[in-house]
Write a protein that holds these residues in place. Structure first.
Motif, PDB file in Angstrom:
ATOM      1  N   ALA A  42     -28.982 -77.294  20.599  1.00  0.00           N
ATOM      2  CA  ALA A  42     -29.651 -76.631  19.477  1.00  0.00           C
ATOM      3  C   ALA A  42     -28.679 -76.286  18.362  1.00  0.00           C
ATOM      4  O   ALA A  42     -28.998 -75.489  17.495  1.00  0.00           O
ATOM      5  N   LEU A  43     -27.503 -76.871  18.379  1.00  0.00           N
ATOM      6  CA  LEU A  43     -26.525 -76.611  17.323  1.00  0.00           C
ATOM      7  C   LEU A  43     -27.142 -76.827  15.941  1.00  0.00           C
ATOM      8  O   LEU A  43     -27.633 -77.909  15.650  1.00  0.00           O
ATOM      9  N   PRO A  44     -27.092 -75.816  15.071  1.00  0.00           N
ATOM     10  CA  PRO A  44     -27.599 -76.042  13.716  1.00  0.00           C
ATOM     11  C   PRO A  44     -26.581 -76.887  12.931  1.00  0.00           C
ATOM     12  O   PRO A  44     -25.374 -76.652  13.042  1.00  0.00           O
ATOM     13  N   THR A  45     -27.089 -77.829  12.171  1.00  0.00           N
ATOM     14  CA  THR A  45     -26.162 -78.745  11.485  1.00  0.00           C
ATOM     15  C   THR A  45     -25.305 -78.013  10.460  1.00  0.00           C
ATOM     16  O   THR A  45     -24.133 -78.304  10.327  1.00  0.00           O
ATOM     17  N   VAL A  46     -25.889 -77.051   9.765  1.00  0.00           N
ATOM     18  CA  VAL A  46     -25.080 -76.343   8.765  1.00  0.00           C
ATOM     19  C   VAL A  46     -23.931 -75.594   9.416  1.00  0.00           C
ATOM     20  O   VAL A  46     -22.841 -75.485   8.866  1.00  0.00           O
ATOM     21  N   PHE A  47     -24.208 -75.098  10.642  1.00  0.00           N
ATOM     22  CA  PHE A  47     -23.148 -74.384  11.352  1.00  0.00           C
ATOM     23  C   PHE A  47     -22.006 -75.341  11.709  1.00  0.00           C
ATOM     24  O   PHE A  47     -20.836 -75.044  11.506  1.00  0.00           O
ATOM     25  N   VAL A  48     -22.369 -76.514  12.212  1.00  0.00           N
ATOM     26  CA  VAL A  48     -21.348 -77.518  12.527  1.00  0.00           C
ATOM     27  C   VAL A  48     -20.592 -77.874  11.251  1.00  0.00           C
ATOM     28  O   VAL A  48     -19.355 -77.953  11.233  1.00  0.00           O
TER      29      VAL A  48
ATOM     30  N   TYR B 201     -15.790 -77.807   8.237  1.00  0.00           N
ATOM     31  CA  TYR B 201     -15.165 -77.499   6.952  1.00  0.00           C
ATOM     32  C   TYR B 201     -13.974 -76.573   7.161  1.00  0.00           C
ATOM     33  O   TYR B 201     -12.892 -76.791   6.625  1.00  0.00           O
ATOM     34  N   ALA B 202     -14.174 -75.511   7.975  1.00  0.00           N
ATOM     35  CA  ALA B 202     -13.115 -74.531   8.204  1.00  0.00           C
ATOM     36  C   ALA B 202     -11.867 -75.198   8.775  1.00  0.00           C
ATOM     37  O   ALA B 202     -10.744 -74.803   8.469  1.00  0.00           O
ATOM     38  N   VAL B 203     -12.084 -76.238   9.574  1.00  0.00           N
ATOM     39  CA  VAL B 203     -10.938 -76.881  10.227  1.00  0.00           C
ATOM     40  C   VAL B 203     -10.255 -77.889   9.312  1.00  0.00           C
ATOM     41  O   VAL B 203      -9.031 -77.986   9.279  1.00  0.00           O
ATOM     42  N   ILE B 204     -11.051 -78.640   8.529  1.00  0.00           N
ATOM     43  CA  ILE B 204     -10.423 -79.721   7.750  1.00  0.00           C
ATOM     44  C   ILE B 204     -10.187 -79.343   6.292  1.00  0.00           C
ATOM     45  O   ILE B 204      -9.662 -80.141   5.525  1.00  0.00           O
ATOM     46  N   SER B 205     -10.588 -78.141   5.904  1.00  0.00           N
ATOM     47  CA  SER B 205     -10.256 -77.673   4.559  1.00  0.00           C
ATOM     48  C   SER B 205      -8.736 -77.606   4.426  1.00  0.00           C
ATOM     49  O   SER B 205      -8.022 -77.459   5.415  1.00  0.00           O
ATOM     50  N   ARG B 206      -8.258 -77.715   3.181  1.00  0.00           N
ATOM     51  CA  ARG B 206      -6.813 -77.675   2.946  1.00  0.00           C
ATOM     52  C   ARG B 206      -6.161 -76.472   3.620  1.00  0.00           C
ATOM     53  O   ARG B 206      -5.024 -76.514   4.050  1.00  0.00           O
ATOM     54  N   GLN B 207      -6.910 -75.359   3.651  1.00  0.00           N
ATOM     55  CA  GLN B 207      -6.373 -74.135   4.235  1.00  0.00           C
ATOM     56  C   GLN B 207      -6.524 -74.141   5.749  1.00  0.00           C
ATOM     57  O   GLN B 207      -6.000 -73.277   6.430  1.00  0.00           O
ATOM     58  N   GLY B 208      -7.266 -75.089   6.288  1.00  0.00           N
ATOM     59  CA  GLY B 208      -7.529 -75.132   7.723  1.00  0.00           C
ATOM     60  C   GLY B 208      -6.417 -75.826   8.481  1.00  0.00           C
ATOM     61  O   GLY B 208      -5.508 -76.401   7.879  1.00  0.00           O
ATOM     62  N   PRO B 209      -6.480 -75.784   9.810  1.00  0.00           N
ATOM     63  CA  PRO B 209      -5.411 -76.352  10.636  1.00  0.00           C
ATOM     64  C   PRO B 209      -5.211 -77.860  10.427  1.00  0.00           C
ATOM     65  O   PRO B 209      -4.099 -78.356  10.586  1.00  0.00           O
ATOM     66  N   LEU B 210      -6.283 -78.578  10.076  1.00  0.00           N
ATOM     67  CA  LEU B 210      -6.133 -80.028   9.874  1.00  0.00           C
ATOM     68  C   LEU B 210      -6.183 -80.397   8.387  1.00  0.00           C
ATOM     69  O   LEU B 210      -6.460 -81.537   8.037  1.00  0.00           O
ATOM     70  N   GLY B 211      -5.893 -79.419   7.530  1.00  0.00           N
ATOM     71  CA  GLY B 211      -5.986 -79.637   6.091  1.00  0.00           C
ATOM     72  C   GLY B 211      -5.104 -80.768   5.591  1.00  0.00           C
ATOM     73  O   GLY B 211      -5.458 -81.496   4.662  1.00  0.00           O
TER      74      GLY B 211
ATOM     75  N   ILE C 196     -16.811 -86.912  11.893  1.00  0.00           N
ATOM     76  CA  ILE C 196     -16.309 -85.943  12.873  1.00  0.00           C
ATOM     77  C   ILE C 196     -17.384 -84.895  13.161  1.00  0.00           C
ATOM     78  O   ILE C 196     -17.703 -84.604  14.319  1.00  0.00           O
ATOM     79  N   GLY C 197     -17.956 -84.364  12.095  1.00  0.00           N
ATOM     80  CA  GLY C 197     -18.998 -83.349  12.268  1.00  0.00           C
ATOM     81  C   GLY C 197     -20.192 -83.897  13.030  1.00  0.00           C
ATOM     82  O   GLY C 197     -20.716 -83.254  13.945  1.00  0.00           O
ATOM     83  N   GLN C 198     -20.617 -85.091  12.676  1.00  0.00           N
ATOM     84  CA  GLN C 198     -21.796 -85.673  13.330  1.00  0.00           C
ATOM     85  C   GLN C 198     -21.502 -85.995  14.789  1.00  0.00           C
ATOM     86  O   GLN C 198     -22.387 -85.923  15.633  1.00  0.00           O
ATOM     87  N   THR C 199     -20.248 -86.367  15.072  1.00  0.00           N
ATOM     88  CA  THR C 199     -19.885 -86.621  16.469  1.00  0.00           C
ATOM     89  C   THR C 199     -20.039 -85.340  17.281  1.00  0.00           C
ATOM     90  O   THR C 199     -20.577 -85.354  18.393  1.00  0.00           O
ATOM     91  N   ILE C 200     -19.588 -84.227  16.701  1.00  0.00           N
ATOM     92  CA  ILE C 200     -19.729 -82.940  17.386  1.00  0.00           C
ATOM     93  C   ILE C 200     -21.205 -82.627  17.596  1.00  0.00           C
ATOM     94  O   ILE C 200     -21.616 -82.132  18.641  1.00  0.00           O
TER      95      ILE C 200
ATOM     96  N   GLY D  66     -27.102 -81.098   6.825  1.00  0.00           N
ATOM     97  CA  GLY D  66     -26.183 -79.963   6.695  1.00  0.00           C
ATOM     98  C   GLY D  66     -24.714 -80.372   6.700  1.00  0.00           C
ATOM     99  O   GLY D  66     -23.931 -79.947   5.844  1.00  0.00           O
ATOM    100  N   ILE D  67     -24.345 -81.220   7.646  1.00  0.00           N
ATOM    101  CA  ILE D  67     -22.941 -81.612   7.767  1.00  0.00           C
ATOM    102  C   ILE D  67     -22.548 -82.511   6.593  1.00  0.00           C
ATOM    103  O   ILE D  67     -21.502 -82.319   5.965  1.00  0.00           O
ATOM    104  N   SER D  68     -23.398 -83.476   6.303  1.00  0.00           N
ATOM    105  CA  SER D  68     -23.077 -84.424   5.233  1.00  0.00           C
ATOM    106  C   SER D  68     -22.869 -83.688   3.917  1.00  0.00           C
ATOM    107  O   SER D  68     -21.973 -84.019   3.136  1.00  0.00           O
ATOM    108  N   MET D  69     -23.705 -82.679   3.678  1.00  0.00           N
ATOM    109  CA  MET D  69     -23.613 -81.945   2.431  1.00  0.00           C
ATOM    110  C   MET D  69     -22.346 -81.103   2.402  1.00  0.00           C
ATOM    111  O   MET D  69     -21.571 -81.145   1.467  1.00  0.00           O
ATOM    112  N   MET D  70     -22.138 -80.348   3.467  1.00  0.00           N
ATOM    113  CA  MET D  70     -21.027 -79.386   3.511  1.00  0.00           C
ATOM    114  C   MET D  70     -19.690 -80.106   3.572  1.00  0.00           C
ATOM    115  O   MET D  70     -18.759 -79.753   2.867  1.00  0.00           O
ATOM    116  N   VAL D  71     -19.562 -81.084   4.408  1.00  0.00           N
ATOM    117  CA  VAL D  71     -18.273 -81.740   4.616  1.00  0.00           C
ATOM    118  C   VAL D  71     -18.092 -82.902   3.641  1.00  0.00           C
ATOM    119  O   VAL D  71     -16.991 -83.143   3.152  1.00  0.00           O
TER     120      VAL D  71
END
Lengths: 342, 228, 276
Positions: B71-77, B82-92, B105-109, B172-177
């Protein structure tokens, strides 16, 4: 040439599902090249015993000797010699051909597959050209059972274990499976153990029969089992009432009530009431079938007493004296004391 | 109501005229969802197998967890990725934001728990007689696993179809990421969202029909595989 | 069997293509976050090819609410911003996220409502109009999404000395885009504030006979100033500051300003260039 050791020796085998004891075999020997029939109702432990014999189930306790050597379940060498045909044959979702060669492919044996599959199919009465390319779902119940059988036969196993091979098949398939089993023994010296509750069919194929009930092998040979419910009439006697009004009197067991066994040799046959008043069970019925026992020359008579079937063992002389034939009305007699409780 | 009819006509127009922005969105959608479906199968299949085949401590809790993740909401994923791959994130450092790879990556999750759960229950439902049959035909552990997987191939195919349906239609993921960048990360679903925001409902409907067509073709080719 | 192989190879080909496209080295490219209004009106699609041709810099943009655009800049996920929330932009620079702010153009906001104007606000000043809406309890639709437009609307209430009526049942927060909000206003026969560009689009969709009309316009406070913001290299060393500055310069150039002036949506001018 017969190997010096029996195929199987089971010592103090016990098996539990949770707390429930389903199998308890003190001592059982199965000779090489023999055909053993296992008789017993559903849930008696037949399937469990077969799985243990197939080395596909580890018994809770006890030891198995295979050709004289102690063996443990799941050993690779044994598994390639022993094969089990389960009650509900599982066919892989592939063609008949692929199903039959599966075991060979595991053994990395792919010589002349076409001819061997042809032979194996022929052995169970199926035509290669018609069946080899069929998918698993394009078979009737009997054909599926025979394909499963062919998949075992092609391995030329030392041991072939069959669990209820004819419960859900037509008479033609039952005949073909019987013939294929006998061929395996005659051609390759295969040892067979066959579980079935078709007593007659089993009698026509096996050298000896083991009756198994509540996980225990209580006697050898085809014995008569009378199951409850029983009525308790006195301290020492209980009664099994048949729907047609006949009553079977039995000596009550010392411990708790189980099922009663009446041995074949304790049952007498006659055409009228037996004069001996001490013979306290006199039941009227009719002969269902007469069958020659393998080797001994005796004849097994199956008699239907209303909905109960009893078997008695007769000499050829008795047959001719009473002019017995299937359908003939007879009287069976036995003493209420000639009962064993399990 | 009339924009539904208009959308239908428009959909045919867009596809036939070879409208470049439509086709790049279609292409991006196909690439990214195929990629994420394959990756989610690559990761979910072994996990689902382990979960369905073996008995181990904590298995029930793990199953519950996987079922919850369905039931993972797509916007949450999307937000988490985003938090992880943003420049400020660990994988930025990798610069994955606003790329198709990021979306994948998001869709795989998103699809991973779907594949895991379906595979696990398919494997769990394997006939007990199958294992017994294989053992009695002389199969070792390796053969048993391989044959079991092959036996449940239709179940796995179903997992793939379900996963594909989920990633194909998520927005949700496509838009956000992805950021809905035209010609780059604009997928059919984010394009629909955009057209709807612009008030061009007919165009939105048209793209929706395009998406359904894609889904239909994908399912058709997968069911073709099934026949093989 | 053979078809299966073909199928599998096609799938794996697609798989690798995705990996390949994302691995492409990006030379001289800018990533911009902007508000939906610049994208939805088609201004960027009209303007950016000129920029790319003149400078050789390729520019990609993601259109979102002003709030999120600013956040993307703060997290260094983009290189440059084109936004319209002057007050927020100033604090942004003070906090050290943004560096240079350059005003490039404006358009204006209008209050629209049903033609029969049940609250009677037509022709009033914006403050009076809002007070009237409040006192009559007339339906008012707000974006309620913290976008630039929404920020502006909140500012208008503040300017009229009315506390934000976000708990009143006549004040409806749609949480959606401008056009969706206008559609809600039309359905509920209420008032709303919109940028003129979106209103023009809405009008054209209604075939020139829109149920909602412009009722209040022209106040200076209704002006909607767009600015280009570069990011502070101190906060975002990875952002392409030099290229961002070039974009900022170009937007203020004579050429770009003329292009903005000439941009028309459905025959009406939308943005007024005002770079200094």
């Amino acid at each position: 040439m017969t190997p010096p050791h029996p195929a199987y020796q089971l010592r103090h085998i016990q098996h539990y599902y949770g707390d429930k004891k389903v199998l308890d075999i003190q001592d059982l020997t199965i000779e090489n090249g023999s055909i053993t029939g296992l008789i017993g109702p559903n849930g008696s432990g037949k399937s469990t015993l077969l799985k243990i014999l197939a080395f596909a189930l580890r018994p809770t306790r006890g030891q198995i000797f295979y050709n004289g050597r102690p063996e443990v379940p799941f050993s690779q060498t044994i598994r390639s010699k022993v094969t089990l045909l389960t009650q509900k044959p599982y066919l892989l979702k592939r063609t008949v051909f692929e199903n039959i060669v599966y075991g060979l492919k595991i053994r990395r044996d792919d010589n002349d597959l076409t001819n061997r599959v042809k032979k194996a199919l022929l052995n169970v009465g199926l035509d290669y050209n018609r069946f080899a390319a069929r998918k698993w779902h394009e078979l009737s119940g009997g054909e599926a059972q025979r394909v499963a059988m062919a998949a075992r036969l092609i391995l030329k196993p030392e041991i072939l274990l069959l669990d209820e091979p004819i419960t859900s098949v037509d008479t033609k398939s039952a005949k073909l499976i019987r013939q294929a089993s006998l061929n395996a023994r005659d051609n390759w010296g295969t040892t067979l153990v066959i579980a079935s509750h078709d007593v007659q069919w089993l009698g026509s194929i096996s050298d000896r029969q083991l009756a198994i009930f509540n996980g225990t092998i209580f006697a050898t040979g085809m014995e008569n089992i009378i199951t409850g419910p029983f009525e308790k009439t006195g301290k020492k006697t209980i009664v099994k009432a048949l729907d047609d009004g006949q009553r079977i009197r039995l000596k009550a067991p010392a411990q708790e009530l189980g099922s009663a066994i009446i041995r074949k040799q304790n049952i007498t046959i006659g055409l009228e009431q037996h004069p001996d008043k001490g013979l306290d069970n006199q039941l009227s019925g009719h002969i269902v079938s007469l069958m020659l026992e393998n080797k001994s020359g005796h004849i097994m008579a199956t008699v239907a007493i209303h909905d109960l079937t009893l078997i008695t063992r007769l000499s050829p002389d008795q047959i001719s004296r009473f002019n017995l034939y299937p359908g003939k009305s007879v009287m069976l007699g036995f003493h209420s004391t000639d009962v064993e409780w399990i | 109501m009339d924009f539904i009819v208009a959308g239908f006509i428009k959909a045919i127009e867009l596809l036939i005229s070879g409208d470049i922005s439509t086709w790049t969105a279609v292409w991006a959608t196909l690439k990214v969802s195929t990629c994420s479906m394959l990756m989610s199968i690559g990761a979910g299949l072994p996990c689902g197998f382990v979960l369905g085949f073996f008995e181990f401590k904590g298995k029930k809790h793990l199953r519950t967890l996987v079922d919850t993740l369905l039931a993972l909401p797509t916007v949450f994923v999307g937000l988490a990725v985003y938090a992880v791959i943003s420049r400020q994130g660990p994988l930025g450092e990798l610069g994955l934001l606003f790329t198709l790879t990021g979306i994948a990556i998001g869709q795989t999750i998103l699809a991973f728990p779907i594949v895991t759960a379906i595979t696990a229950s398919t494997i769990e439902n394997i006939d007990y007689d199958l294992k017994l049959t294989l053992v009695s035909l002389g199969a070792g552990k390796r053969h048993i696993i391989a044959t079991c997987l092959w036996e449940v191939r239709y179940g796995i195919l179903a997992a793939a179809v379900t996963a594909y349906g989920r990633v194909l239609t998520e927005v949700g993921i496509s838009m956000m990421v992805g950021g809905n960048i035209k010609y780059h990360t604009r997928t059919v679903t984010t394009a629909i969202a955009l057209e709807t925001n612009k008030g061009l409902f007919a165009d939105g409907i048209a793209l929706g029909l395009v998406l359904i067509t894609i889904a239909f073709i994908v399912n058709l080719s997968l069911s073709f595989l099934r026949k093989q | 069997m053979n078809t299966k192989k073909i199928f599998i190879s096609v799938i794996s080909a697609v798989f690798f293509m995705v990996l390949a496209t994302s691995a492409q080295a990006e030379t001289k490219s800018l990533m911009m976050a902007t508000t939906t209004s610049t994208d939805n009106t088609g201004l960027l699609e009209y303007l950016i090819p000129h920029f790319e041709k003149e400078t050789g810099i390729s520019l990609k943009w993601t259109a979102t609410g002003t709030g999120k655009a600013l956040k993307l800049g703060q997290n260094c996920d983009v290189d440059v911003l084109l936004v319209h929330a002057p007050a927020a932009e100033k604090t942004y620079i003070e906090k050290g996220y943004g560096k240079d702010r350059r005003q490039v153009m404006y358009n204006d906001f209008v209050i629209i409502g049903p033609e029969n104007d049940p609250a009677g606000i037509k022709g009033k000043t914006i403050s009076d109009a809002l007070s009237t809406i409040k006192s009559k309890g007339a339906m008012f639709m707000s974006r309620g999404d913290d976008s630039g437009t929404n920020k502006k609307e909140k500012l208008l209430w503040k300017d009229a000395r009315i506390p934000l009526p976000d708990k009143e049942n006549w004040y409806i927060q749609t949480g959606q885009g401008m056009l969706a909000t206008i559609n809600v206003a039309q359905e509920r026969k209420g008032y709303t504030m919109t940028d003129r560009g979106t209103y023009i689009k809405y009008q054209s969709q209604q075939g020139g006979n829109a149920p909602l009309k412009v009722l209040v316009e022209g106040d200076t406070i209704l002006l909607n100033q767009y600015s280009v913001l570069t990011l502070d290299p101190g906060n975002c060393p990875t952002a392409k500051y030099d290229l961002a500055l070039k974009f900022s310069d170009w937007m203020a150039s004579q050429n770009a300003q003329t292009l903005i002036k000439d941009f028309k949506l459905l025959g009406e001018k939308l943005f007024i260039p005002n770079a200094k």
